[in-house]
Design a protein around this motif. Structure first.
Motif: not given
Length: 199
Positions: A124-126, A142-146, A148-152, A174-181
């Protein structure tokens, strides 16, 4: 008819039988240790060797490092004790394995339960961040966040029975999570990881 018969015998002749007996007893007393050492000790040692092996196995038994079953063939009570010892250690090893499997299953269940509680809130936050970026016209972000979310999410969906497949994959998530955060908290999230390359 009232005669008295007297006989004289020297001390040596009188005590000759006693001296012989004392000599035999002394000889046996002196010879018995030798007889025990060369005759009885090997027999006793051979009879007690299996018992000594069983004792050593019991003394060094560890549930965390079970050994192969002990093989003793004596045809007496020692062999029976050995069989009981093997059955006991086998049962202990089996019970420990069952406990470990149950604890692992419980850990996986608790992890998945925790993940199901965290994931909706995280997604939801993402998605909210993506909406904000879309209003601002930040297509690259948006592409970078999306991505990262897909990989997680793919990593979450692919983990079936194991909590962590490999350390490399876990660090990747963890690195993908860091991207979003970092997008959520404006590049204020930093992670320092010290991991041996061989792991």
């Amino acid at each position: 008819a009232n005669w008295i018969y007297l006989a004289y015998s020297p001390n040596v002749l009188f005590f000759s039988d006693a001296i012989t007996i004392i000599g035999i007893i002394t000889a046996l007393y002196l010879i018995s240790p030798l007889l025990y050492t060369f005759l009885l000790y090997p027999i006793v040692n051979k009879a007690l060797a299996p018992l000594a092996r069983l004792y050593e196995a019991m003394m060094h038994y560890s549930p965390s490092a079970p050994t192969a079953p002990l093989k003793i063939k004596t045809g007496n009570e020692i062999e029976g004790l050995c069989n009981m010892y093997n059955q006991m250690t086998s049962k202990i090893t089996q019970q420990i394995q069952e406990i470990q499997d149950k604890e692992h299953a419980n850990a996986v269940t608790n992890y998945k339960l925790l993940a199901t509680q965290i994931d909706p809130h995280f997604i939801y936050n993402t998605m909210n961040i993506i909406n904000i970026m879309a209003r601002q016209g930040k297509d690259r972000e948006i592409i970078e966040i999306n991505s990262a979310l897909i990989k997680i999410l793919r990593e979450r969906l692919n983990s079936k029975l194991s909590i962590v497949d490999t350390l490399e994959k876990e660090l990747g998530s963890l690195y993908q999570y860091q991207v979003i955060m970092n997008y959520r908290y404006e590049k204020q999230v930093s992670i320092s990881i010290d991991v041996d390359d061989t792991l």
